[in-house]
Design a protein around this motif. Structure first.
Motif, short mmCIF file in Angstrom:
data_model
loop_
_atom_site.label_atom_id
_atom_site.label_comp_id
_atom_site.label_asym_id
_atom_site.label_seq_id
_atom_site.Cartn_x
_atom_site.Cartn_y
_atom_site.Cartn_z
N ALA A 7 -13.95 -11.85 -59.40
CA ALA A 7 -14.91 -12.22 -58.36
C ALA A 7 -15.88 -13.25 -58.92
N CYS A 8 -15.95 -14.39 -58.27
CA CYS A 8 -16.63 -15.56 -58.82
C CYS A 8 -18.15 -15.51 -58.64
N GLY A 9 -18.88 -15.78 -59.72
CA GLY A 9 -20.33 -15.93 -59.65
C GLY A 9 -21.04 -14.78 -58.97
N ASP A 10 -21.84 -15.12 -57.95
CA ASP A 10 -22.64 -14.12 -57.24
C ASP A 10 -21.80 -13.15 -56.42
N LEU A 11 -20.53 -13.47 -56.19
CA LEU A 11 -19.69 -12.55 -55.43
C LEU A 11 -19.64 -11.19 -56.11
N SER A 12 -19.60 -11.17 -57.44
CA SER A 12 -19.60 -9.90 -58.16
C SER A 12 -20.86 -9.10 -57.86
N SER A 13 -21.99 -9.78 -57.86
CA SER A 13 -23.27 -9.11 -57.61
C SER A 13 -23.34 -8.58 -56.18
N HIS A 14 -22.84 -9.38 -55.23
CA HIS A 14 -22.84 -8.93 -53.84
C HIS A 14 -21.96 -7.70 -53.66
N ILE A 15 -20.82 -7.68 -54.35
CA ILE A 15 -19.92 -6.52 -54.26
C ILE A 15 -20.60 -5.28 -54.83
N LEU A 16 -21.31 -5.44 -55.93
CA LEU A 16 -22.02 -4.30 -56.52
C LEU A 16 -23.07 -3.75 -55.55
N ASN A 17 -23.80 -4.65 -54.90
CA ASN A 17 -24.81 -4.21 -53.93
C ASN A 17 -24.17 -3.53 -52.72
N LEU A 18 -23.06 -4.08 -52.26
CA LEU A 18 -22.35 -3.47 -51.13
C LEU A 18 -21.84 -2.08 -51.49
N PHE A 19 -21.32 -1.97 -52.70
CA PHE A 19 -20.81 -0.67 -53.15
C PHE A 19 -21.93 0.37 -53.17
N VAL A 20 -23.07 -0.01 -53.71
CA VAL A 20 -24.19 0.92 -53.81
C VAL A 20 -24.69 1.33 -52.43
N ASP A 21 -24.72 0.37 -51.49
CA ASP A 21 -25.28 0.64 -50.16
C ASP A 21 -24.29 1.31 -49.21
N SER A 22 -23.01 1.24 -49.51
CA SER A 22 -22.00 1.77 -48.60
C SER A 22 -21.94 3.30 -48.66
N ASP A 23 -21.88 3.91 -47.49
CA ASP A 23 -21.72 5.37 -47.42
C ASP A 23 -20.26 5.79 -47.57
N ARG A 24 -19.36 4.83 -47.42
CA ARG A 24 -17.93 5.16 -47.43
C ARG A 24 -17.28 4.88 -48.78
N ALA A 25 -17.78 3.88 -49.50
CA ALA A 25 -17.17 3.53 -50.78
C ALA A 25 -17.59 4.53 -51.86
N THR A 26 -16.62 5.05 -52.57
CA THR A 26 -16.91 6.04 -53.62
C THR A 26 -16.44 5.60 -55.00
N VAL A 27 -15.54 4.61 -55.04
CA VAL A 27 -15.00 4.15 -56.32
C VAL A 27 -15.04 2.63 -56.36
N LEU A 28 -15.38 2.10 -57.53
CA LEU A 28 -15.46 0.65 -57.72
C LEU A 28 -14.65 0.23 -58.93
N CYS A 29 -13.90 -0.86 -58.79
CA CYS A 29 -13.23 -1.50 -59.93
C CYS A 29 -13.45 -3.00 -59.78
N LEU A 30 -14.25 -3.57 -60.65
CA LEU A 30 -14.69 -4.96 -60.49
C LEU A 30 -14.51 -5.74 -61.78
#
Length: 236
Positions: A7-30
């Motif tokens: 995930a390029c540049g800020d996309l990684s950071s946005h994904i991390l924020n989305l993961f933290v804020d999401s009620d449905r996401a429980t696992v992350l691999c980035l």
């Protein structure tokens, strides 16, 4: 589950924020990439007096953790670019730096001595030239034209003299370049650990890890952030 490969540049950071804020996401691999394209919350001057661009903000890519944000920590463009260097690949392949790196260093001397550091802008950027160049003289002419500077202040003979004057420093410059590249993994580790700490700071994080999953020679961005959230039962 959120997954992202390079995930390029800020996309990684946005994904991390989305993961933290999401009620449905429980696992992350980035697996992140392109640290040079990260935006910083506390940048040094790096947008070349472009006030409009400095004012744009879509959320910042670095730092993410409260630990570094509380310290107004910043890296700067040069450090972020250095973090993207493929050190293991360079080591194994014994890659020789491009001549244009040395040409650019001599060009800087020319700009200062012949053009008096024009417009007093130490941040003048040549970047990549549109067409391949085959000699230092051609490189200087195209670079000065790209910078919209007066090429008539220096002749081809003078350009050749500059190259001859500094050519004995070429090996030293390349040695410095290789030594500098060795610092890349340190900066990459800082960026990755900032992201890991950001995840660990969240109340709903059960566990988070930073794991090497690729051969760094084949894929220089070889580290993956793995995170698992707490379940509802675990929170109470």
């Amino acid at each position: 589950m959120f997954t992202a490969l390079h995930a390029c540049g800020d996309l990684s950071s946005h994904i991390l924020n989305l993961f933290v804020d999401s009620d449905r996401a429980t696992v992350l691999c980035l697996v992140g990439c392109c640290y040079n394209l990260l935006t910083e919350e506390f940048p040094s001057k790096e947008f070349h007096d472009n006030a409009a661009k400095q004012g744009l903000s879509y959320g910042y890519g670095f730092p993410m953790s409260s630990h570094l944000r509380n310290r107004s920590f910043h890296l700067g463009k040069n450090a972020r670019s250095l973090a993207s260097q493929p050190l293991d690949r360079l080591r194994v392949n014994q890659t020789v730096p491009s001549d244009t790196l040395f040409w650019r260093a001599v060009l800087q001397v020319i700009l200062i001595e012949k053009l008096g550091n024009p417009k007093n802008k130490i941040e003048l950027r040549v970047g990549k030239l549109n067409k391949k160049v085959n000699s230092f003289n051609e490189y200087v002419n195209k670079a000065i034209q790209k910078l919209n500077l007066d090429i008539t202040v220096i002749s081809d003979a003078e350009i050749s003299d500059y190259y001859l004057r500094y050519s004995s420093h070429k090996d030293k410059y390349f040695a410095f370049y290789k030594l500098r590249t060795c610092m890349g993994p340190v900066i990459e580790a800082l960026i990755q650990l900032d992201r890991l700490l950001f995840l660990l700071e969240q109340e709903n994080t059960h566990s988070a890890f930073l794991i090497e999953i690729f051969d760094p020679v084949i894929s220089p961005r070889c580290y993956s952030l793995i995170a698992i959230k707490q379940t509802s039962n675990e929170r109470f």
